[in-house]
Design a protein around this motif. Sequence first.
Motif, short mmCIF file in Angstrom:
data_model
loop_
_atom_site.label_atom_id
_atom_site.label_comp_id
_atom_site.label_asym_id
_atom_site.label_seq_id
_atom_site.Cartn_x
_atom_site.Cartn_y
_atom_site.Cartn_z
N GLU A 83 0.84 -1.19 0.00
CA GLU A 83 0.00 0.00 0.00
C GLU A 83 0.88 1.24 0.00
O GLU A 83 1.85 1.31 0.76
CB GLU A 83 -0.91 0.02 1.23
CG GLU A 83 -1.90 -1.12 1.24
CD GLU A 83 -2.66 -1.20 2.55
OE1 GLU A 83 -2.05 -0.97 3.62
OE2 GLU A 83 -3.86 -1.51 2.49
N VAL A 84 0.51 2.21 -0.85
CA VAL A 84 1.25 3.47 -0.92
C VAL A 84 0.37 4.62 -0.44
O VAL A 84 0.83 5.51 0.26
CB VAL A 84 1.73 3.73 -2.36
CG1 VAL A 84 2.43 5.08 -2.48
CG2 VAL A 84 2.65 2.61 -2.82
N ARG A 85 -0.89 4.58 -0.80
CA ARG A 85 -1.82 5.65 -0.41
C ARG A 85 -3.21 5.03 -0.27
O ARG A 85 -3.60 4.19 -1.08
CB ARG A 85 -1.82 6.71 -1.50
CG ARG A 85 -2.57 7.97 -1.28
CD ARG A 85 -1.92 8.99 -0.35
NE ARG A 85 -0.53 9.31 -0.55
CZ ARG A 85 -0.05 10.37 -1.18
NH1 ARG A 85 -0.87 11.23 -1.73
NH2 ARG A 85 1.24 10.59 -1.24
N VAL A 86 -3.97 5.44 0.74
CA VAL A 86 -5.32 4.92 0.97
C VAL A 86 -6.27 6.09 1.22
O VAL A 86 -5.98 6.96 2.03
CB VAL A 86 -5.37 3.97 2.18
CG1 VAL A 86 -6.80 3.56 2.50
CG2 VAL A 86 -4.50 2.73 1.95
N PHE A 87 -7.38 6.07 0.52
CA PHE A 87 -8.49 6.99 0.76
C PHE A 87 -9.64 6.13 1.28
O PHE A 87 -9.96 5.09 0.69
CB PHE A 87 -8.93 7.67 -0.54
CG PHE A 87 -7.89 8.58 -1.12
CD1 PHE A 87 -7.92 9.94 -0.87
CD2 PHE A 87 -6.88 8.07 -1.92
CE1 PHE A 87 -6.96 10.78 -1.42
CE2 PHE A 87 -5.91 8.90 -2.47
CZ PHE A 87 -5.95 10.26 -2.22
N ASP A 88 -10.27 6.54 2.39
CA ASP A 88 -11.39 5.75 2.92
C ASP A 88 -12.27 6.60 3.83
O ASP A 88 -12.02 7.78 4.03
CB ASP A 88 -10.89 4.49 3.63
CG ASP A 88 -10.06 4.77 4.87
OD1 ASP A 88 -10.35 5.74 5.60
OD2 ASP A 88 -9.11 4.02 5.13
N ASN A 89 -13.31 5.96 4.35
CA ASN A 89 -14.19 6.63 5.30
C ASN A 89 -14.36 5.81 6.57
O ASN A 89 -15.39 5.84 7.21
CB ASN A 89 -15.55 6.93 4.66
CG ASN A 89 -16.34 5.68 4.34
OD1 ASN A 89 -15.80 4.58 4.24
ND2 ASN A 89 -17.64 5.84 4.14
N HIS A 90 -13.33 5.08 6.97
CA HIS A 90 -13.42 4.19 8.12
C HIS A 90 -13.49 4.91 9.45
O HIS A 90 -13.90 4.32 10.43
CB HIS A 90 -12.24 3.22 8.14
CG HIS A 90 -12.24 2.32 6.94
ND1 HIS A 90 -11.32 1.34 6.78
CD2 HIS A 90 -13.03 2.26 5.85
CE1 HIS A 90 -11.55 0.71 5.65
NE2 HIS A 90 -12.57 1.26 5.06
N GLN A 91 -13.10 6.16 9.49
CA GLN A 91 -13.17 6.92 10.74
C GLN A 91 -14.30 7.95 10.69
O GLN A 91 -14.29 8.91 11.43
CB GLN A 91 -11.83 7.61 11.01
CG GLN A 91 -10.70 6.61 11.18
CD GLN A 91 -9.33 7.27 11.23
OE1 GLN A 91 -9.16 8.42 10.87
NE2 GLN A 91 -8.34 6.51 11.67
N GLY A 92 -15.26 7.72 9.79
CA GLY A 92 -16.43 8.59 9.71
C GLY A 92 -16.35 9.66 8.65
O GLY A 92 -17.35 10.01 8.04
N SER A 93 -15.17 10.22 8.40
CA SER A 93 -15.04 11.25 7.37
C SER A 93 -14.23 10.69 6.21
O SER A 93 -13.61 9.63 6.32
CB SER A 93 -14.31 12.47 7.95
OG SER A 93 -12.99 12.11 8.31
N HIS A 94 -14.25 11.38 5.10
CA HIS A 94 -13.44 10.98 3.95
C HIS A 94 -12.03 11.50 4.19
O HIS A 94 -11.82 12.70 4.33
CB HIS A 94 -14.00 11.58 2.65
CG HIS A 94 -15.45 11.30 2.47
ND1 HIS A 94 -15.94 10.04 2.21
CD2 HIS A 94 -16.52 12.11 2.52
CE1 HIS A 94 -17.25 10.08 2.11
NE2 HIS A 94 -17.63 11.33 2.29
N HIS A 95 -11.09 10.58 4.28
CA HIS A 95 -9.73 10.97 4.60
C HIS A 95 -8.73 10.12 3.82
O HIS A 95 -9.10 9.16 3.16
CB HIS A 95 -9.47 10.88 6.10
CG HIS A 95 -9.73 9.52 6.65
ND1 HIS A 95 -10.96 9.13 7.08
CD2 HIS A 95 -8.92 8.46 6.81
CE1 HIS A 95 -10.91 7.88 7.49
NE2 HIS A 95 -9.67 7.45 7.33
#
Length: 100
Positions: A43-55
Amino acid sequence: MPYERSVDIGVAEDVVIRYSSSGRPIERYSVVLLVRTPRGWREVRVFDNHQGSHHMHRYTPTEGKQSAEVFHPGPARAAIPAAIRHLKDHWEAIVEPWKT
C-alpha cells in the motif's frame, strides 16, 4: 465488516488502484494505490471513510501507515471518484518518493 465488492483498476505495470465498498448506498469504502515490489503488493496511499469522514493515509516503506488527513467534504458518491481520479492523475508523483 468485510467489503462486498472490489475492483482493480490497472494504472501501469505493477501499479493498481483497488476500489472496495460495502452497503447500498455505500456505507464503507476504500480506494488504495498498490505497487508490486519484490516483497509483494504494498500500500502506498489509501483513501477511505473508516473513521467517519473521507480521509487519506500516506504509507511509507519503513514506518507504514501515517495519520489521517481530511480529503473530501462531500458525500461518498463524490469522494470515491475524486480519490480514483487523483490517484490516476498523480500516481507517478506519489510512488517515486515512496520508493526512496
